[in-house]
Write a protein that holds these residues in place. Structure first.
Motif, PDB file in Angstrom:
ATOM      1  N   SER A 212       4.369   3.007   1.111  1.00  0.00           N
ATOM      2  CA  SER A 212       4.556   3.830   2.298  1.00  0.00           C
ATOM      3  C   SER A 212       3.379   3.662   3.255  1.00  0.00           C
ATOM      4  O   SER A 212       2.267   3.295   2.836  1.00  0.00           O
ATOM      5  N   PRO A 213       3.581   3.896   4.566  1.00  0.00           N
ATOM      6  CA  PRO A 213       2.465   3.795   5.519  1.00  0.00           C
ATOM      7  C   PRO A 213       1.305   4.726   5.170  1.00  0.00           C
ATOM      8  O   PRO A 213       0.140   4.379   5.369  1.00  0.00           O
ATOM      9  N   LEU A 214       1.607   5.908   4.644  1.00  0.00           N
ATOM     10  CA  LEU A 214       0.531   6.822   4.286  1.00  0.00           C
ATOM     11  C   LEU A 214      -0.327   6.240   3.164  1.00  0.00           C
ATOM     12  O   LEU A 214      -1.561   6.335   3.186  1.00  0.00           O
ATOM     13  N   ALA A 215       0.343   5.619   2.188  1.00  0.00           N
ATOM     14  CA  ALA A 215      -0.419   5.019   1.082  1.00  0.00           C
ATOM     15  C   ALA A 215      -1.239   3.832   1.573  1.00  0.00           C
ATOM     16  O   ALA A 215      -2.382   3.629   1.133  1.00  0.00           O
ATOM     17  N   LEU A 216      -0.671   3.044   2.473  1.00  0.00           N
ATOM     18  CA  LEU A 216      -1.424   1.911   3.003  1.00  0.00           C
ATOM     19  C   LEU A 216      -2.637   2.378   3.805  1.00  0.00           C
ATOM     20  O   LEU A 216      -3.727   1.791   3.720  1.00  0.00           O
ATOM     21  N   ALA A 217      -2.455   3.431   4.600  1.00  0.00           N
ATOM     22  CA  ALA A 217      -3.585   3.952   5.370  1.00  0.00           C
ATOM     23  C   ALA A 217      -4.661   4.518   4.454  1.00  0.00           C
ATOM     24  O   ALA A 217      -5.866   4.322   4.677  1.00  0.00           O
ATOM     25  N   ALA A 218      -4.221   5.238   3.402  1.00  0.00           N
ATOM     26  CA  ALA A 218      -5.203   5.780   2.462  1.00  0.00           C
ATOM     27  C   ALA A 218      -5.932   4.668   1.723  1.00  0.00           C
ATOM     28  O   ALA A 218      -7.152   4.746   1.492  1.00  0.00           O
ATOM     29  N   ALA A 219      -5.209   3.609   1.335  1.00  0.00           N
ATOM     30  CA  ALA A 219      -5.859   2.487   0.655  1.00  0.00           C
ATOM     31  C   ALA A 219      -6.864   1.795   1.573  1.00  0.00           C
ATOM     32  O   ALA A 219      -7.940   1.362   1.133  1.00  0.00           O
ATOM     33  N   LEU A 220      -6.512   1.695   2.859  1.00  0.00           N
ATOM     34  CA  LEU A 220      -7.438   1.082   3.819  1.00  0.00           C
ATOM     35  C   LEU A 220      -8.712   1.903   3.951  1.00  0.00           C
ATOM     36  O   LEU A 220      -9.831   1.360   3.919  1.00  0.00           O
ATOM     37  N   LEU A 221      -8.570   3.221   4.067  1.00  0.00           N
ATOM     38  CA  LEU A 221      -9.752   4.070   4.212  1.00  0.00           C
ATOM     39  C   LEU A 221     -10.585   4.083   2.938  1.00  0.00           C
ATOM     40  O   LEU A 221     -11.827   4.094   2.993  1.00  0.00           O
ATOM     41  N   ASP A 222      -9.907   4.066   1.779  1.00  0.00           N
ATOM     42  CA  ASP A 222     -10.649   4.047   0.519  1.00  0.00           C
ATOM     43  C   ASP A 222     -11.415   2.743   0.340  1.00  0.00           C
ATOM     44  O   ASP A 222     -12.517   2.730  -0.228  1.00  0.00           O
ATOM     45  N   ALA A 223     -10.853   1.634   0.819  1.00  0.00           N
ATOM     46  CA  ALA A 223     -11.546   0.347   0.689  1.00  0.00           C
ATOM     47  C   ALA A 223     -12.744   0.254   1.628  1.00  0.00           C
ATOM     48  O   ALA A 223     -13.736  -0.420   1.313  1.00  0.00           O
ATOM     49  N   LEU A 224     -12.684   0.915   2.770  1.00  0.00           N
ATOM     50  CA  LEU A 224     -13.780   0.851   3.738  1.00  0.00           C
ATOM     51  C   LEU A 224     -14.882   1.858   3.463  1.00  0.00           C
ATOM     52  O   LEU A 224     -16.004   1.697   3.961  1.00  0.00           O
ATOM     53  N   GLU A 225     -14.571   2.899   2.690  1.00  0.00           N
ATOM     54  CA  GLU A 225     -15.520   4.004   2.535  1.00  0.00           C
ATOM     55  C   GLU A 225     -16.859   3.575   1.925  1.00  0.00           C
ATOM     56  O   GLU A 225     -17.919   3.910   2.462  1.00  0.00           O
ATOM     57  N   PRO A 226     -16.909   2.819   0.830  1.00  0.00           N
ATOM     58  CA  PRO A 226     -18.221   2.530   0.222  1.00  0.00           C
ATOM     59  C   PRO A 226     -18.978   1.368   0.856  1.00  0.00           C
ATOM     60  O   PRO A 226     -20.086   1.069   0.421  1.00  0.00           O
TER      61      PRO A 226
END
Length: 737
Positions: free
Chosen positions: A5-19
């Motif tokens: 889902s777009p929400l999961a993709l957006a969350a995965a993108l933010l989680d990958a950029l966070e650290p």
């Protein structure tokens, strides 16, 4: 196409950029945005991110720019967030966002957003869009908003609207850069309608001059027409920078403009030295003479801009029937310096007569110094014996300058003999004379004057009122002599330049032996020249000190005298080119030398020890004059000029300081105690410098206790001798009353 889902993709993108840090975060965002664009899921992820906080919205606009979503970028052109709007405006240049997106954003945007949009329209050269928006902006927001769009409009629109929007225009520089022709047409039309008395006020307006300066590189002839017809009395400062383009376009018209007394007076102030040389060398003789007569105070600058062969003819033509009195000064030293040597004496005599008629004794003496030396020597020497110190200082400077201009080494030697009288002078007088002596060409000094230079330098440094200005002048003189005579074979002068202080007389007794080829001949001459140039490149800040045994202070004040880059290399190359023996480690074993430990043990206890009540003994030999440590001069620390460059610029490890680190003065060896430290037992080695404050002593004691009586470097210190405690005798008990 992904199933997530777009929400999961957006969350995965933010989680990958966070650290990730910032640089890696941008790279990872670009990779993932391209991947989502290839899968067709980028727009859905952007919609999810747009509903988040400002950070997520900024991530969305960057991802849209990388993924090439022009429609999303067009929708963000008027975003309320300045960061999002800036990213969108930059990406719109390359993604080909249509003009309709700008028009839609411009329609209901606030004033700050409209300014950003106008700037982007002008920079992107959207001419058709600017022509449409300028009418809309004028009707909706007024003339000021419409005038900001003029640099992005077409030339026809600018020519039609500029006369109407002239009072509201503020972007003159951008307008002159993009549309120089319409701007100059508008300026000419406006100046033609003004009276002559009001034109200077127009030229004083900063916006008008900025616009004309921006249009000058494109149309220099039009700007010259404008200056000739409606020019101001004084050229505006904004036109000084690009004025060289007018000289390159038409030098004759610029010269005629400078000759006119009513327009652009003091035009020479807008010309640099290069521009003035280009101007005068491109003019015919008749126009050049007319230019010199129109500005007599600038005749010296004109003569200096010409080749030496044309200066005498121009001077005669300009002063014919007028004399040198046309300039405002009584004695123009710049004019006398610019004339050829064979033309200076007649002009100096006329100037001296004019000064004598006006009653100026100082001006008469100044003109006399430019006469032949034998003719002006008597008055100058008499002035050096005057009662006023300032007058004597001026007379000494003029006398030394006259000898330097003569170009005769014999004359310079005679003046040096007169300078011996400075021993009993005040320091201001002595400083002025030595400053003038430092300006004499070093080629006029010979080996015959080395004793005189030595005496003058010794008297100046040993004087009780010696000042830093005096010692600085001596340093410059020594460096100049070294640079000039490093390849001429003047050994005495070279030795004096290397040891110019009064405490180096014993050092100068050991002359540089001409071992190897003659430095003035053969293939080594270029090495000597380059090494001397390097050696003198960083020696101007050295100080001569007159007290023996003094050393430069530690701390930040000493860092100012750090050696320049390459000083040690320059000193080593200069020593090799001059045939000097290389310095070697005094404690290193060699032919006929004992080992290091045995040599250190055999050294007398007096070597390197501090004498009671005196400075450290750094020059005592170990085994007599023929062997042992090389003698160190007893000079007070570094010496000025090239000596410092040879020593490594005042730091340890220079070209002349090949001793090991333990033997160099500094920490542990500043007082002469470091020579035996390399081979002495551990408990006899001197420790580092200790603080002299009570708090520092307490910290040191606590640190020693933690490390088991070791110092801060972990060395074992000599255990203290155990002595019986001294007990005070018991006092007799007082009888009770």
């Amino acid at each position: 196409m992904t199933d997530a889902s777009p929400l999961a993709l957006a969350a995965a993108l933010l989680d990958a950029l966070e650290p990730l840090p910032h640089t890696e975060r941008r790279g990872e965002l670009a990779v993932r945005a391209r991947r989502l664009a290839a899968q067709g899921a980028l727009r859905a992820v952007l919609v999810e991110l747009a509903d988040g906080d400002p950070y997520e919205r900024r991530i969305a606009v960057i991802a849209a720019a990388v993924g090439g979503d022009a429609e999303w970028i067009g929708a963000c052109l008027a975003d309320e967030d300045a960061v999002v709007r800036g990213h969108a405006l930059r990406a719109a240049r390359t993604l080909g966002v249509p003009d309709s997106a700008y028009e839609k954003a411009f329609a209901d945007a606030p004033a700050a957003v409209r300014r950003h949009l106008v700037r982007a329209i002008v920079v992107d050269r959207r001419t058709a869009l600017a022509d449409r928006l300028v009418i809309t902006a004028r009707d909706m927001y007024g003339d000021i908003e419409a005038a900001r769009l003029l640099p992005g409009c077409s030339a026809t629109t600018v020519a039609a609207l500029l006369p109407e929007l002239r009072r509201s225009t503020d972007c003159w520089s951008s307008l002159g850069h993009h549309h120089p022709g319409p701007l100059l047409d508008s300026a000419e039309e406006e100046l033609a309608g003004l009276p002559a008395t009001a034109r200077d006020a127009w030229w004083q307006d900063d916006g008008h001059t900025r616009g004309i300066a921006a249009a000058l590189p494109a149309l220099p002839e039009r700007v010259l027409d404008l200056l000739e017809q409606f020019g101001p009395k004084r050229l505006p400062t904004a036109l000084h920078g690009p004025f060289g383009r007018l000289v390159a376009a038409d030098p004759a018209r610029v010269a005629r403009l400078a000759i006119r007394p009513d327009v652009c007076t003091h035009l020479h102030r807008a010309l640099s030295g290069t521009q003035l040389r280009r101007l005068v060398r491109a003019l015919p003789d008749a126009l050049l003479v007319e230019l010199g007569r129109s500005a007599p105070d600038q005749l010296a600058a004109l003569l200096c801009a010409l080749p030496p062969g044309r200066r005498a003819a121009l001077h005669e033509a300009v002063t014919d029937g007028r004399g040198e009195g046309a300039s405002g000064t009584t004695v123009d030293t710049g004019l006398l310096a610019a004339l050829p040597r064979n033309r200076v004496a007649p002009v100096a005599r006329r100037l001296a007569e004019r000064a004598r008629d006006r009653g100026g004794d100082a001006a008469v003496l100044l003109a006399t110094s430019y006469l032949p030396f034998e003719e002006g020597r008597g008055p100058l020497l008499a002035a050096t014996r005057g009662p006023v110190a300032d007058d004597r200082a001026t007379a000494w400077s003029l006398l030394v300058g006259s000898a330097g201009r003569s170009g005769d080494p014999a004359v310079v030697a005679a003046v040096l003999e007169e300078l011996l009288r400075l021993r009993n002078e005040q320091d201001p007088v002595r400083s002025a004379a030595l400053t003038a002596l430092a300006g004499v060409k070093p080629a006029l000094f010979t080996d015959a004057v080395e004793p005189l230079l030595d005496r003058v330098a010794a008297d100046a440094v040993e004087a009780r009122d010696s000042s830093p200005a005096t010692r600085s002048a001596l340093g410059r003189l020594a460096v100049g002599v070294l640079r000039e005579h490093a390849v001429t074979g003047q050994r005495d002068l070279l030795n004096w330049a290397l040891h110019p202080g009064p405490h180096h007389r014993q050092q100068r007794q050991r002359r540089l032996r001409p071992a190897g080829p003659d430095p003035a001949q053969g293939s080594g001459a270029h090495r000597v020249r380059s090494a001397a140039a390097l050696a003198g490149s960083g020696c101007g800040t050295l100080r001569l000190r007159s007290r023996p045994g003094s050393r430069p202070r530690r701390g930040p004040s000493r860092r100012r005298h750090a050696r320049p880059p390459g000083a040690a290399v320059a000193g080593r190359e200069l020593r090799r080119a001059l045939g000097c023996p290389e310095r070697r480690d005094p404690l290193a074993p060699g032919p006929g030398r004992p080992r290091r430990a045995g040599r250190a043990a055999a050294r007398p206890a007096s070597v390197g020890r501090r004498a009671p009540g005196g400075p450290a003994r750094r020059d005592a030999p170990a085994d007599g004059p023929a062997g042992g440590l090389p003698r160190r001069d007893t000079a007070p620390g570094p010496v000025p000029g090239a000596r410092r460059a040879l020593d490594g610029g005042g730091r340890r490890g220079g070209a002349l300081d090949a001793r090991p680190a333990a033997c160099r003065p500094g920490r542990g060896g500043a007082h002469g105690r470091g020579r035996e430290a390399a081979a002495a037992p551990a408990h006899r080695r001197p420790g580092p410098a200790r603080p002299h404050t009570r708090a520092g002593s307490r910290r040191r004691t606590a640190l020693d206790q933690r490390r088991g009586r070791g110092d801060r470097r972990g060395r074992a210190r000599r255990p203290p001798a155990h002595r019986p405690a001294r007990r005070r005798p018991a006092r007799p008990a007082r009888p009770r009353r």
